[in-house]
Write a protein that holds these residues in place. Structure first.
Motif, short mmCIF file in Angstrom:
data_model
loop_
_atom_site.label_atom_id
_atom_site.label_comp_id
_atom_site.label_asym_id
_atom_site.label_seq_id
_atom_site.Cartn_x
_atom_site.Cartn_y
_atom_site.Cartn_z
N LYS A 1 16.99 -4.01 19.79
CA LYS A 1 16.94 -2.71 20.49
C LYS A 1 17.11 -2.86 22.00
O LYS A 1 16.35 -3.59 22.64
N GLY A 2 18.11 -2.18 22.53
CA GLY A 2 18.33 -2.18 23.97
C GLY A 2 18.97 -3.45 24.50
O GLY A 2 19.28 -3.55 25.68
N LYS B 1 21.99 -6.50 24.60
CA LYS B 1 23.44 -6.61 24.44
C LYS B 1 23.73 -7.68 23.41
O LYS B 1 23.25 -8.81 23.52
N MET C 1 24.15 -2.43 15.63
CA MET C 1 24.18 -1.11 16.27
C MET C 1 23.10 -0.21 15.68
O MET C 1 22.42 0.52 16.42
N ASN D 1 19.97 -0.58 17.20
CA ASN D 1 19.97 -0.10 18.59
C ASN D 1 20.36 -1.14 19.64
O ASN D 1 20.00 -1.02 20.81
N ALA D 2 21.13 -2.16 19.22
CA ALA D 2 21.75 -3.05 20.19
C ALA D 2 23.01 -2.37 20.75
O ALA D 2 23.60 -1.51 20.09
N THR D 3 23.40 -2.77 21.94
CA THR D 3 24.70 -2.37 22.49
C THR D 3 25.67 -3.48 22.10
O THR D 3 25.58 -4.60 22.60
N VAL D 4 26.55 -3.16 21.16
CA VAL D 4 27.35 -4.19 20.50
C VAL D 4 28.77 -4.27 21.07
O VAL D 4 29.41 -3.24 21.27
N THR D 5 29.22 -5.49 21.32
CA THR D 5 30.61 -5.75 21.68
C THR D 5 31.22 -6.65 20.62
O THR D 5 30.61 -7.64 20.22
N ILE D 6 32.42 -6.29 20.16
CA ILE D 6 33.08 -7.06 19.11
C ILE D 6 34.29 -7.79 19.69
O ILE D 6 35.22 -7.15 20.19
N VAL E 1 32.65 -12.53 28.02
CA VAL E 1 32.09 -11.51 27.11
C VAL E 1 30.87 -12.07 26.37
O VAL E 1 29.86 -11.39 26.22
N ASN F 1 27.89 -12.54 28.69
CA ASN F 1 27.29 -11.27 29.11
C ASN F 1 26.25 -10.74 28.11
O ASN F 1 25.58 -9.75 28.37
N ARG G 1 27.91 7.06 19.31
CA ARG G 1 28.14 6.34 18.04
C ARG G 1 28.13 7.28 16.85
O ARG G 1 27.71 6.93 15.75
N VAL H 1 35.87 -4.05 22.01
CA VAL H 1 35.16 -2.77 22.07
C VAL H 1 33.65 -2.97 22.21
O VAL H 1 33.06 -3.80 21.52
N THR H 2 33.05 -2.20 23.11
CA THR H 2 31.59 -2.15 23.24
C THR H 2 31.15 -0.71 22.96
O THR H 2 31.75 0.24 23.47
N ILE H 3 30.13 -0.58 22.12
CA ILE H 3 29.66 0.75 21.75
C ILE H 3 28.29 1.00 22.38
O ILE H 3 27.33 0.29 22.11
N HIS I 1 25.08 3.78 23.43
CA HIS I 1 24.38 4.92 22.84
C HIS I 1 23.09 5.16 23.62
O HIS I 1 22.85 4.52 24.65
N ARG J 1 20.18 4.23 23.34
CA ARG J 1 19.27 3.11 23.57
C ARG J 1 19.88 2.02 24.45
O ARG J 1 19.27 0.97 24.65
N GLU K 1 20.78 0.01 27.60
CA GLU K 1 20.17 -0.13 28.93
C GLU K 1 21.26 -0.43 29.96
O GLU K 1 22.27 -1.06 29.64
#
Lengths: 284, 284
Positions: free
Chosen positions: A157-158, A160, A179, A182-187, A198, A201, B166, B185-187, B189, B191, B193
């Motif tokens: 959660k929160g 990256k 996701m 509640n992670a901020t996901v980069t693929i 990337v 980060n 999302r 891509v980064t998604i 939302h 949550r 930060e």
């Protein structure tokens, strides 16, 4: 040095929960049952079958083996799937892939009921993972990643999270699970530029390229958690290695899963937990 | 000042392609046909219906209206969907949502044949967007974003794209479409930060939060392309505004879609193109 995030205690704890649920189900007269559907005699399949069977037995989950020769027809395969779908005593179906090239693999996958699709290979499971709606299961390996994070107290959660790889077996589903958590996901993938930047980060890096020791020191930074999903045989080293250069990464990051002994050792525990979940749902 | 990436020429060019395909289909005796299924008389639905109908007419695509009272039963709705599914002269089905709360919306959505699901609301379409397998269509708005990028010569390949939001209607599908186009891509939302940092780190920002003017100058940097999917009514300004503070962002970034006149004006053109695509596939 990084903490080694070993899979064994994660799988063992999952098994403890599974056993309790199995006891409760058996008290209701239900024996959770996994059907393993294998076509032919591929070494990989036989090896995974042994591991899955052993884990089922350990947890009191029954296994039904449905074995077809690699010369079987599409019709025979579809009939076998139909019978397993209709058998109320079968709660989960694991069909090994790839199938022989004479068979239509997509048609076979999609014939499996999503509610019995404990390794997440049907279109129904994919829609479920993507949308959160309907029936289905995440592919076991992708959920094994989440179980490891949970066990070692790493809440996405929160944070990256960078996932390297976009396959349907692991990259895409684990991105969705992260996701949902509640992670901020980069693929990332083969077309990603400056991938080191990337991955550096991120707080959590999931390596799922399927290429032996592709990610060295330059991809990582201090404080990161690295989950290495790769299982590759290194001709040079004559042993199994991950997608990450473990010896380089472990000097930098905060925690990393070893290969072997990491994600792979959680996967069958997740599989068995899915069978039990399916049995619980069937009892409702 | 940023270039204003207007939607009108994008939609117009899509229409040109559509018209050529319609002519070819009519030569084969096929009139591409959209069925609009509306329950009740919601103003939003009526407004979108007018726009879609006008665009269909302009392109030679026929429209069939199926209107049910908001007091209709689930059975009546399901029967209407079944009839449209079975009607070979109907190639695409657009069902307005939300449905009245007395009805089971999920069941209704999933009753639509994915091959006629021109706005991507079925589980089948979701599995298609996620996996690239099977039948279905992307939600029109998400594809409108891709059409705008293509029209203005912005190739996502190798670029960093950040999607803010999302949802199943836009955030998730546009993320998949951008990834298919080889963006990293980064998604983001609710949550996420330090979202400013995440959006600033991208080459392409897609804003799809559905919150009026949430993203101000601090979220952007020079050289970026911003696609603003939001359409919100600002009580304060007494007009439609996007998710981005246009007056702040356009002083910083390289290109940005206006609201109104941006993504929204491409959506119905995409819808009509999907109907024509469905008609082409039905003729194979």
């Amino acid at each position: 040095m990084a903490e080694l995030l070993k899979g064994k205690p994660v799988g063992d704890l999952l098994d403890e929960t599974t056993k309790i649920k199995v006891t409760m189900l058996k008290a209701k007269g239900i024996t959770p049952t996994l059907a393993i559907l294998r076509v032919g005699e591929r070494q990989d399949d036989l090896s995974y079958e042994r591991g899955a069977t052993k884990r089922c037995e350990k947890n009191g989950v029954a296994v039904v083996n449905k074995i077809l020769p690699d010369t079987c027809s599409q019709e025979e395969l579809m009939t076998a799937i139909k019978e397993l779908n209709e058998d109320d005593n079968v709660h989960g179906i694991l069909m090994f892939r790839p199938l022989p090239k004479t068979l239509d693999e997509k048609a076979a996958c999609n014939a499996i009921l999503p509610s019995k699709d404990v390794d997440g290979i049907t279109q129904g499971s994919m829609a479920y993972i993507y949308s959160g709606q309907g029936d289905g299961y995440a592919p076991c390996t992708s959920q094994a990643v989440m179980e490891i994070l949970k066990f070692y107290g790493i809440d996405p959660k929160g944070k990256k999270a960078t996932v390297v790889g976009r396959s349907l077996v692991i990259g895409k589903p684990v991105s969705m699970l992260l996701m949902n958590a509640n992670a901020t996901v980069t693929i990332c993938h083969s077309r990603t530029e400056n991938m080191e930047e990337v991955t550096q980060n991120a707080d959590i890096v999931v390596a799922a390229l399927g290429k032996a020791e592709m990610l060295g020191r330059e991809y990582f930074k201090e404080g990161q958690t690295v989950i290495d999903v790769g299982i590759n045989y290194s001709e040079e080293k004559q042993k199994l290695v991950g997608d990450v250069k473990l010896d380089e990464a472990e000097g930098v990051v905060s925690g990393i899963t070893p290969v072997p002994g990491g994600v792979g050792s959680v996967t069958t525990a997740v599989l068995v937990s899915h069978v039990v979940e399916a049995a619980q749902k069937s009892a409702l």
